[in-house]
Design an enzyme around this catalytic site. Sequence first.
Site, PDB file in Angstrom:
ATOM      1  N   SER B  87      19.112  30.028  -5.753  1.00  0.00           N
ATOM      2  CA  SER B  87      20.399  30.974  -5.194  1.00  0.00           C
ATOM      3  C   SER B  87      21.718  30.733  -5.434  1.00  0.00           C
ATOM      4  CB  SER B  87      20.064  31.243  -3.540  1.00  0.00           C
ATOM      5  OG  SER B  87      18.716  31.159  -3.316  1.00  0.00           O
ATOM      6  N   ALA B 283      31.661  36.105  -1.647  1.00  0.00           N
ATOM      7  CA  ALA B 283      30.182  36.068  -1.955  1.00  0.00           C
ATOM      8  C   ALA B 283      29.419  34.853  -1.734  1.00  0.00           C
ATOM      9  CB  ALA B 283      29.859  36.972  -3.082  1.00  0.00           C
ATOM     10  N   GLU B 288      16.649  33.138  -2.416  1.00  0.00           N
ATOM     11  CA  GLU B 288      15.489  32.799  -1.711  1.00  0.00           C
ATOM     12  C   GLU B 288      15.559  32.745  -0.309  1.00  0.00           C
ATOM     13  OE1 GLU B 288      15.159  28.589  -3.680  1.00  0.00           O
ATOM     14  OE2 GLU B 288      17.165  29.058  -3.650  1.00  0.00           O
TER      15      GLU B 288
END
Lengths: 464, 335
Positions: B87, B283, B288
């Site tokens: 991720s 962000a 995941e």
Amino acid sequence: MVTTVKDVKTGAEALTTDKELTAPAVKPVTLPSENPVVYPLTLPEPAARTQTPAVGQRASRPDGRLHGLGQTKYIDDLTFPHMIHAKILRSAHPHARIISVDTSEAEAMPGVFATLTGKEIPVNSFGPTLQDQPVLAGDIVRHRGDGVAAVAAVTEQIAADALEKIKVEYEPLPAVFDPVEALKDEIKVHAPNSNIYASKVIRKGDVDKALAESDHVFHREFRTQFVEHVPLEPHSSVAMWDGNGRVTIYSSLGRITLGREDLSRTLRIPQNRVRLIGTIVGGNFGGKNEITNEPILALLSKKTGRPVKCTYTRGDEFVSSTIRHPFIMDYTTGVNNEGKILARKIRLVLDGGAYCSWTGTTIGKGSILAPGPYNIDNLLVEAYAVYTNKTTTGAMRGFGAPQVCFAYESQMDDIAVALGIDPLEIRLRNAFSENSFSPTSQVLQSVAIKESLLQASDRFGWKE
Amino acid sequence: MKRRGKGIGCMWYPIGFTVMANPSAATVKVNTDGTATLLTGTVETGQGALTVLGQIAAEALGISTDDVHVVSGDTDTTPMDTGAIASRTTYVTGNAIVRAAEAARELLFEAAAPLLGVKADQLEARDKRIQVLGFPSKSLPISEVALHAETNVGRPAIGSASYNPPTVPMDPETGQGKPFNTYVYATQIAEVEVDDETGEVEILRIVAVHDCGTPINPMLVEGQIQGGISMGVGFALQEEILFKDGVQVNPNLTNYIMPTSLDMPELEVELVDNYDPTGPFGAKGAGEPTAVPTAAAIMNAIYDAVGVRITSLPATAEKVMMAILEKREQEAKSA
């Protein structure tokens, strides 16, 4: 929908307000081919892709359009002049010594160009943390998915038929399948090394004292299973070794920088002689994070002077690619009468399968995350990964997190039920806040666990 | 009889991975017509990463998503990247791209400053123009500035940069340290119906509320969450590779059961309003974690419905039925 960015058009709005989208101005073009396919080759761009600021836009994916039109080229769609096909023979035993591999009969078959065995791999080992995995088995096979030999032939079917002509003589060795048995080290998967090949400890406060002082202590063991990634596109590669000793490999790999390092190392050639091209991957979920058949195809291409392709069957995908670690999770948690967690003691045993692969990250993340998103001053997490003679476990979406979340959240509800506290309330009482300390004493920032609990329970109507 | 229950699963998840450093590099080239090319060594694995990375480059340059073409996944042409794993792409590769785009943008500012009669640090890139901060009526199109930088000034607007999340090694004795730069959080709540005569579990509804910091592309985050939940449903109720003496007994999709669209419940997906100052435009990541709390929520909902605690996954109908029978037996004994 709640998002942080204002003035974001929703997808539905974009569809209804963008007139161009609903009425393509250009007539579809028919491409000449045997089976004419109508491609609307010119479509207007959705507004979300052409507006500024770019961040926060519900911009559609340029690759999505290609998928929709069937224009995306996955590895198995690629073909090159004189390309041949490889297949890999898998071990007949979960644990055995290889006495001999005889490929002569396979090589003599019409249509077969070359074979390859482990002894021909220049550096026959790889792995992201421990280089304990052979490209093709050397002297020992450690699980049924280990490759023993490979064949390159003019068609996939001839290659598959040729595998049956390869004679492998094995001396079966005692095997261990149960991770708890494997902890005893009576049967070793990588003799003389211990089966316990990775461990992790996280210690904070005084867990035994805090458990003794708790009003209630809860204990339970949880277990999870082996899971396969099941990408729609199986592992697939094409390798082309050229006359300058440079190899170009198209691969479904998701990490090409490290893939090139592994290829350079296993093939023993400089990195600048390896070109690794990752195309659009048809599903990864962690299963395509390391090389698999790429060095084999490279060497078969070197032997034959032809491009060599191998696309795994679904069966290859299950037995030879990595799968999710099963966890055995022992949780002991002490709480006070208000449901505040005072201490948590956790023991994790990870079934590591035959090789290390991404176990280092799985045991690391699994241990750190195991206490849950809760403020707990007294902690002990002990985790062990053990080899067994089964399919290699590696990276899979969450690296141990789904396993431990199942355990810590199940126990949270055990506690809530026993103490008569609402499951939402007990979580809010224990959850991290901004500047909470993590189990490794890291100060946490941009924490949003309570916000997510409250927003989800509102949306669900939890209190109704 | 079919009995309904509801259950919560919440989770936290780190962005990036332990064990080794985790860098990404990127190159951003601004073309003389104001469009741009982004070079990244990551690979699109179906999650929409290249779209999001293009949006990040576009945001830093003040242009639109469609103005950025992304070149990826070729070791001959793209810079190093630790890859589509853990991720990390939006956060780590995204941070590298912001820095690379800023370096290219700085060359645009330096080329534009004399034309606009201000200093370079008085400029911003916005709405496809280089404009004076606080005085937007004084501005030039990015295309004009990029052409000027390349053909008159002789310094084309190309920027390269890398990013590696700052971490502190974990102490081997105590595990104390800072293994990740940031974490995301999420809650999923499941409503299930359990048939107490067959043990069959039907998931009626899942509400999922995830934190990913700023959603660079809310539509793609929602898609990730929906896909993650389907993996979570398989993990909870169906999927299991079975072994006998080291041999997989169900290595095929006839006997290895996965959720199909018919197994999927109603999904209600929301994002938490959050911003992480260390991430690209706030962000973090989303990949995941979307699959993490689903099974926990479903198991708690099963308990709420029929009062049995499933302690090993998957909760197949047989396993749930056995647990119900065991509970009835115990209740009969104690009665």
